[in-house]
Every structure is written in structure tokens, then in C-alpha cells.
Motif scaffolding. Structure first.
Motif, PDB file in Angstrom:
ATOM      1  N   ILE A   5       0.842  -1.183   0.000  1.00 41.16           N
ATOM      2  CA  ILE A   5       0.000   0.000   0.000  1.00 41.16           C
ATOM      3  C   ILE A   5       0.880   1.237   0.000  1.00 41.16           C
ATOM      4  O   ILE A   5       1.670   1.457   0.921  1.00 41.16           O
ATOM      5  CB  ILE A   5      -0.920   0.034   1.237  1.00 41.16           C
ATOM      6  CG1 ILE A   5      -1.791  -1.212   1.278  1.00 41.16           C
ATOM      7  CG2 ILE A   5      -1.790   1.291   1.232  1.00 41.16           C
ATOM      8  CD1 ILE A   5      -2.571  -1.354   2.561  1.00 41.16           C
ATOM      9  N   THR A   6       0.755   2.055  -1.034  1.00 44.89           N
ATOM     10  CA  THR A   6       1.409   3.355  -1.024  1.00 44.89           C
ATOM     11  C   THR A   6       0.404   4.368  -0.470  1.00 44.89           C
ATOM     12  O   THR A   6      -0.800   4.142  -0.495  1.00 44.89           O
ATOM     13  CB  THR A   6       1.865   3.769  -2.437  1.00 44.89           C
ATOM     14  OG1 THR A   6       0.713   4.030  -3.253  1.00 44.89           O
ATOM     15  CG2 THR A   6       2.698   2.682  -3.087  1.00 44.89           C
ATOM     16  N   GLY A   7       0.911   5.476   0.057  1.00 46.59           N
ATOM     17  CA  GLY A   7       0.013   6.405   0.736  1.00 46.59           C
ATOM     18  C   GLY A   7      -0.565   5.783   1.995  1.00 46.59           C
ATOM     19  O   GLY A   7      -1.687   6.080   2.407  1.00 46.59           O
ATOM     20  N   SER A   8       0.203   4.920   2.633  1.00 52.09           N
ATOM     21  CA  SER A   8      -0.312   4.083   3.729  1.00 52.09           C
ATOM     22  C   SER A   8      -0.660   4.858   4.989  1.00 52.09           C
ATOM     23  O   SER A   8      -1.426   4.364   5.830  1.00 52.09           O
ATOM     24  CB  SER A   8       0.717   3.002   4.086  1.00 52.09           C
ATOM     25  OG  SER A   8       1.933   3.593   4.517  1.00 52.09           O
ATOM     26  N   GLY A  13      -5.319   5.208   3.014  1.00 52.46           N
ATOM     27  CA  GLY A  13      -4.323   4.161   3.197  1.00 52.46           C
ATOM     28  C   GLY A  13      -4.410   3.452   4.535  1.00 52.46           C
ATOM     29  O   GLY A  13      -4.267   2.216   4.599  1.00 52.46           O
ATOM     30  N   ARG A  14      -4.657   4.197   5.592  1.00 54.19           N
ATOM     31  CA  ARG A  14      -4.770   3.569   6.920  1.00 54.19           C
ATOM     32  C   ARG A  14      -5.961   2.620   6.973  1.00 54.19           C
ATOM     33  O   ARG A  14      -5.866   1.505   7.500  1.00 54.19           O
ATOM     34  CB  ARG A  14      -4.888   4.634   8.003  1.00 54.19           C
ATOM     35  CG  ARG A  14      -3.600   5.358   8.304  1.00 54.19           C
ATOM     36  CD  ARG A  14      -3.739   6.315   9.465  1.00 54.19           C
ATOM     37  NE  ARG A  14      -2.473   6.982   9.727  1.00 54.19           N
ATOM     38  CZ  ARG A  14      -1.477   6.461  10.422  1.00 54.19           C
ATOM     39  NH1 ARG A  14      -1.605   5.246  10.932  1.00 54.19           N
ATOM     40  NH2 ARG A  14      -0.359   7.131  10.609  1.00 54.19           N
ATOM     41  N   ALA A  17      -5.097  -0.523   4.806  1.00 53.71           N
ATOM     42  CA  ALA A  17      -4.155  -1.431   5.465  1.00 53.71           C
ATOM     43  C   ALA A  17      -4.858  -2.263   6.529  1.00 53.71           C
ATOM     44  O   ALA A  17      -4.667  -3.489   6.623  1.00 53.71           O
ATOM     45  CB  ALA A  17      -3.005  -0.627   6.075  1.00 53.71           C
ATOM     46  N   ALA A  29       3.332  -1.727   4.022  1.00 56.81           N
ATOM     47  CA  ALA A  29       2.957  -0.318   3.917  1.00 56.81           C
ATOM     48  C   ALA A  29       4.173   0.526   3.578  1.00 56.81           C
ATOM     49  O   ALA A  29       5.179   0.506   4.295  1.00 56.81           O
ATOM     50  CB  ALA A  29       2.348   0.168   5.229  1.00 56.81           C
ATOM     51  N   THR A  31       6.105   4.013   3.280  1.00 52.97           N
ATOM     52  CA  THR A  31       6.084   5.341   3.880  1.00 52.97           C
ATOM     53  C   THR A  31       7.471   5.951   3.819  1.00 52.97           C
ATOM     54  O   THR A  31       8.478   5.233   3.829  1.00 52.97           O
ATOM     55  CB  THR A  31       5.604   5.296   5.340  1.00 52.97           C
ATOM     56  OG1 THR A  31       5.704   6.593   5.940  1.00 52.97           O
ATOM     57  CG2 THR A  31       6.420   4.316   6.163  1.00 52.97           C
ATOM     58  N   HIS A  67      -1.496  -1.042  -4.170  1.00 56.45           N
ATOM     59  CA  HIS A  67      -2.394   0.113  -4.212  1.00 56.45           C
ATOM     60  C   HIS A  67      -1.526   1.344  -4.407  1.00 56.45           C
ATOM     61  O   HIS A  67      -0.617   1.612  -3.623  1.00 56.45           O
ATOM     62  CB  HIS A  67      -3.185   0.239  -2.915  1.00 56.45           C
ATOM     63  CG  HIS A  67      -4.002   1.495  -2.847  1.00 56.45           C
ATOM     64  ND1 HIS A  67      -5.117   1.694  -3.636  1.00 56.45           N
ATOM     65  CD2 HIS A  67      -3.849   2.638  -2.114  1.00 56.45           C
ATOM     66  CE1 HIS A  67      -5.630   2.895  -3.376  1.00 56.45           C
ATOM     67  NE2 HIS A  67      -4.882   3.483  -2.472  1.00 56.45           N
ATOM     68  N   ILE A  69      -1.019   5.597  -5.248  1.00 52.72           N
ATOM     69  CA  ILE A  69      -1.537   6.951  -5.296  1.00 52.72           C
ATOM     70  C   ILE A  69      -0.803   7.676  -6.424  1.00 52.72           C
ATOM     71  O   ILE A  69       0.205   7.181  -6.935  1.00 52.72           O
ATOM     72  CB  ILE A  69      -1.369   7.699  -3.956  1.00 52.72           C
ATOM     73  CG1 ILE A  69       0.102   7.732  -3.521  1.00 52.72           C
ATOM     74  CG2 ILE A  69      -2.225   7.047  -2.877  1.00 52.72           C
ATOM     75  CD1 ILE A  69       0.360   8.569  -2.268  1.00 52.72           C
ATOM     76  N   ALA A 161     -11.573   2.802   0.830  1.00 52.45           N
ATOM     77  CA  ALA A 161     -10.668   1.688   1.131  1.00 52.45           C
ATOM     78  C   ALA A 161     -11.348   0.352   0.898  1.00 52.45           C
ATOM     79  O   ALA A 161     -10.719  -0.596   0.406  1.00 52.45           O
ATOM     80  CB  ALA A 161     -10.183   1.796   2.577  1.00 52.45           C
TER      81      ALA A 161
END
Length: 274
Positions: A5-8, A13-14, A17, A29, A31, A67, A69, A161
Motif C-alpha cells: 500500500i502506497t500512501g499508507s 491508506g490507513r 491497510a 505499507a 512510507t 495500491h 496513489i 478503502a
């Protein structure tokens, strides 16, 4: 599946995840600041910066789906290295991707459409979370002041999400673009009323003139170009801003969350500090 997950650490993103982890997937994730990520236990945190493709090599290894962004850096500008990112994903063997799209195409979604990866583009309406920008004024004066007065079918970040999670878990949503909204179109005054109901105190909606809106935006520190963009946005509703779509329920099987629910989830951020 192992899903990156980018933009986690962002609003969507949160939620993504957490949902994927709860569904039994292995979640990694991405970051720029792993020590500050503060993500749920069980999520693997990987360092990387989307604006620097070379920094992503390790994060993309051994991943089944991703995922993405479309923006990055301190200024949140559209990524210009989308072709490099997608090429890296292909070389890593990633077979499926979702993209949190914006108002217009970027290098990321354009590159995905030309790739061998199964993609799903998710285009949400205005985030319910944008209301957090109103919190300082509400706490200070129990008012919401703005120029815009048109209805918008704002969407809960957890529903965005949820659609992304469904698209990452199966190929049923491949090569599709999904517009997402909440279950109702609400004016700023109506959202203000719902926030008042959540905190149990009256909040007054104050309709500003164009000059007053310029001054409000100026006080936020925005430059002249952005201020005039804000005026245009406030006086010319985005196309279909008030159109309610049923994509969230169609994809996830769950009804879209309401703004009332969102307001109650975040009520502590709108209450005055004593």
C-alpha cells in the motif's frame, strides 16, 4: 496475498491497510518515515519515496498486488515517474493494482493502462475527511464560514478503502474505473448541522461573500493563484458533485457510510478544548 500500500499513512491508506490485514492478507505499507507510521501491529512497514523510483526496489519485491496513489513529495504534486513505477511493478511480478485517482489522468494511471497489470481506478467524490479543516474554527467560535453552498455527495474514506480492498483481492474488477460517493448529497450547511448534532452543541453556518472568502483563504497562507482557484471552485460546483452513485454497495456488498456516522466517529476533534 502480499499487498503493498502506497500512501499508507493517509486517510484512505490507513483504512485500507487495516481492512486487508483483517481479511488475512499480508500487508506491506510504504512510507517515507517508517518511525512515524503508527500503523496496526502485523503490518510490515517499508521505507520508500514515490518520487524516487530507485527507493522502491525493496518494497516492491515479493508483492502480488499494489495500491498506488498518483501524488507525492512534500507538496503533493502529481507524480511524473508513473511509467518507471509501473515498469518496476511489472518487473517485480505484480499482477494487480488499484489507483486512487484524481480529477484528471496522471502518469501513474496512464502507465497502468498501457501495462500488463490488471488495474482498477478509483475516483472518489469529495472526502468526508475534508471536514477536518473546519475543526479549528468550530472549536474556536462554533461557526463554519465559507462561500460554497452547493450539495456534494461526500464519501467516507473507509468506503474508498473498502472498494480498493475488494478490487485488490479479486480480478473481477480488472480494467474498471469506479466513481465513488456517499449515500446522500449534502450542502455545507447541512453537514454543519450534522456536526452540531454529533457534538451536541449548536454550530452556525456563515455564508461568505467572494471577498470574505478570499480573506479567509489568505489567512490560511494560500497564494493568489490558489485563492482564485478556490473562488472558482466555490462558485462553480464540480460536475456531478451532487450525484449519488451506488458503487460502494455494488462492489463491497455494504451500504455506504453516512456523514452523520463520520461526524460521530470524529466528534472529539470538533469539541472545544477546556
Amino acid at each position: 496475498m502480499r499487498i503493498l500500500i502506497t500512501g499508507s499513512t493517509g486517510q484512505v491508506g490507513r483504512h485500507l491497510a487495516t481492512e486487508l490485514l483483517g481479511a488475512g492478507h499480508t500487508v506491506r505499507a510504504l512510507t517515507r518515515s517508517p518511525s512515524k507510521a503508527d500503523l496496526p501491529k502485523g503490518i510490515e512497514v517499508a521505507a520508500g519515496d514515490l518520487t524516487n523510483t530507485a527507493s522502491l526496489l525493496t518494497a516492491f519485491e515479493g508483492v502480488d498486488a499494489v495500491h498506488l496513489i498518483t501524488f507525492g513529495g512534500d507538496d503533493g504534486e502529481d507524480l511524473t515517474n508513473g511509467a518507471e513505477i509501473v515498469n518496476l511493478a511489472e518487473r517485480a511480478g505484480i499482477s494487480r493494482a488499484t489507483v486512487l485517482g484524481g480529477w484528471s489522468s496522471t502518469s501513474v494511471d496512464n502507465a497502468l493502462k498501457a501495462s500488463s497489470i490488471s488495474w482498477t481506478i478509483i475516483q472518489p467524490a469529495e472526502f468526508m475527511g475534508n471536514a477536518l479543516e473546519l475543526a479549528p474554527e468550530i472549536r474556536a467560535s462554533r461557526t463554519v464560514s465559507m462561500l460554497a453552498d452547493y450539495p456534494s455527495a461526500v464519501v467516507h474514506e473507509a468506503d474508498i478503502a473498502g472498494v480498493a480492498a475488494a478490487a485488490l483481492a479479486t480480478d473481477r474488477h480488472a480494467q474498471k474505473t469506479y466513481g465513488l460517493t456517499g449515500p446522500e448529497a449534502l450542502t455545507p450547511a447541512e453537514r454543519t448541522s450534522l456536526l452540531a448534532g454529533a457534538i451536541g452543541e449548536p454550530i452556525q453556518f456563515v455564508q461568505l461573500s467572494e471577498d470574505e472568502e478570499r480573506e479567509r483563504l489568505r489567512n490560511y497562507g494560500y497564494d493568489a493563484d490558489y485563492i482564485e482557484f478556490g473562488i472558482q471552485l466555490a462558485t462553480h460546483a464540480p460536475r456531478n458533485a451532487g450525484t449519488v452513485l451506488h458503487t460502494v454497495k455494488e462492489v463491497t456488498g455494504r451500504p455506504a457510510r453516512t456523514f452523520r456516522q463520520w461526524a460521530h466517529e470524529h466528534l472529539d476533534q470538533f469539541r472545544a478544548m477546556h
